[in-house]
Write a protein that holds these residues in place. Sequence first.
Motif, mmCIF file in Angstrom:
data_model
loop_
_atom_site.group_PDB
_atom_site.id
_atom_site.type_symbol
_atom_site.label_atom_id
_atom_site.label_comp_id
_atom_site.label_asym_id
_atom_site.label_seq_id
_atom_site.Cartn_x
_atom_site.Cartn_y
_atom_site.Cartn_z
ATOM 1 N N GLY A 172 104.611 24.979 50.825
ATOM 2 C CA GLY A 172 104.128 25.679 49.646
ATOM 3 C C GLY A 172 103.543 27.047 49.919
ATOM 4 N N ALA A 173 103.582 27.503 51.176
ATOM 5 C CA ALA A 173 103.023 28.817 51.523
ATOM 6 C C ALA A 173 104.143 29.852 51.558
ATOM 7 C CB ALA A 173 102.329 28.739 52.889
ATOM 8 N N ALA A 174 104.242 30.651 50.489
ATOM 9 C CA ALA A 174 105.283 31.684 50.413
ATOM 10 C C ALA A 174 104.623 33.057 50.513
ATOM 11 C CB ALA A 174 106.047 31.559 49.105
ATOM 12 N N GLU A 175 104.897 33.766 51.591
ATOM 13 C CA GLU A 175 104.282 35.078 51.809
ATOM 14 C C GLU A 175 105.320 36.183 51.606
ATOM 15 O OE1 GLU A 175 101.665 35.615 55.191
ATOM 16 O OE2 GLU A 175 101.759 33.454 55.570
ATOM 17 N N PRO A 176 105.157 36.993 50.570
ATOM 18 C CA PRO A 176 106.109 38.084 50.325
ATOM 19 C C PRO A 176 106.253 39.038 51.510
ATOM 20 C CG PRO A 176 104.708 37.756 48.415
ATOM 21 C CD PRO A 176 104.151 36.884 49.506
ATOM 22 N N ALA A 177 105.174 39.223 52.293
ATOM 23 C CA ALA A 177 105.252 40.141 53.435
ATOM 24 C C ALA A 177 106.283 39.667 54.457
ATOM 25 C CB ALA A 177 103.886 40.289 54.103
ATOM 26 N N ILE A 178 106.432 38.367 54.595
ATOM 27 C CA ILE A 178 107.420 37.834 55.545
ATOM 28 C C ILE A 178 108.829 38.083 55.012
ATOM 29 C CG2 ILE A 178 108.309 35.745 56.659
ATOM 30 C CD1 ILE A 178 105.455 34.691 56.740
ATOM 31 N N ALA A 179 109.020 37.840 53.714
ATOM 32 C CA ALA A 179 110.330 38.104 53.109
ATOM 33 C C ALA A 179 110.689 39.583 53.259
ATOM 34 C CB ALA A 179 110.322 37.705 51.641
ATOM 35 N N ARG A 180 109.691 40.449 53.062
ATOM 36 C CA ARG A 180 109.930 41.885 53.191
ATOM 37 C C ARG A 180 110.327 42.224 54.625
ATOM 38 N NH1 ARG A 180 105.222 43.458 51.661
ATOM 39 N NH2 ARG A 180 105.746 43.192 49.458
ATOM 40 N N ALA A 181 109.644 41.622 55.587
ATOM 41 C CA ALA A 181 109.967 41.878 56.995
ATOM 42 C C ALA A 181 111.386 41.431 57.315
ATOM 43 C CB ALA A 181 108.963 41.167 57.905
ATOM 44 N N MET A 182 111.803 40.302 56.758
ATOM 45 C CA MET A 182 113.169 39.838 57.006
ATOM 46 C C MET A 182 114.185 40.809 56.417
ATOM 47 S SD MET A 182 113.411 35.681 56.990
ATOM 48 C CE MET A 182 114.839 35.686 58.092
#
Length: 263
Positions: A137-147
């Motif tokens: 349940g932990a969704a971090e937009p910063a990680i998606a952006r990094a990908m």
Amino acid sequence: SAAMELFDATNLAQYLREHGWIGPHEPVAVRELTGGVSNVVLYVERPELPGGDFVVKQSRPQLRVAETWLCTVERIWREVDALRYCSELAEADRPGDGPAVRIETPQVLFESRANYLYGMTAAPPGSRTWKEALLSGAAEPAIARAMGEWLERLHARTWKSGEAAAQFGDRQLFDELRLDPYYRQLGRRFPDWRPRLEDLVDQVWAHPLALVHADYSPKNLLVWPGGLMLVDFETAHYGDPAFDLGFLLAHLALKTVWARQQQ
């Protein structure tokens, strides 16, 4: 030629000592990370050398015909080549102009051609896959952006690159491990969809434009506080970069569906 030695948690340390990859009397703890018939992945913990832990990956022969056996074990060198290539691309990026959250890739430490194995730097203890984080349940937009930013750099830096095409142009493994089990298998199961799926295969095949990771999903991104590491480059090839985008977005879309069902 000498037979390939197979390694596991019981015999790897002695092999590493004999080759000088760890100290002759250095204590280490070796544990298996993943099993399976195609690869063995072993984590080497070095208590006396903080930050010095590493991972050893060995390609295993699958019990098939000789041609597939060769193809299977040889694919580990595609991963080694891709890791080195991506490391060189990262080195060429100017420091300071990158994103705040940066994805790193493992550094190749050593290899044994005879035994189809290599060693690489490890993510810190306590890291977990982004897939685990998303499913918790932990969704971090910063990680998606990094990908997204890492993928943009990979594709842009290798766009229509003759060098990348020459080194990574063989797409046989990609076909065997991605196009066949995903698209064609669906076509076999759902004949009404087969023409559309075959069109997708043709489109992917017709647009070799950049270096493609081809396994770009949350399960292959290791996450820890302040750091990210991308792994599993076996299916990397010079091909259609849209595959990486579709692959990642499909995983994220399915995680969204799953998360809603948990509410």
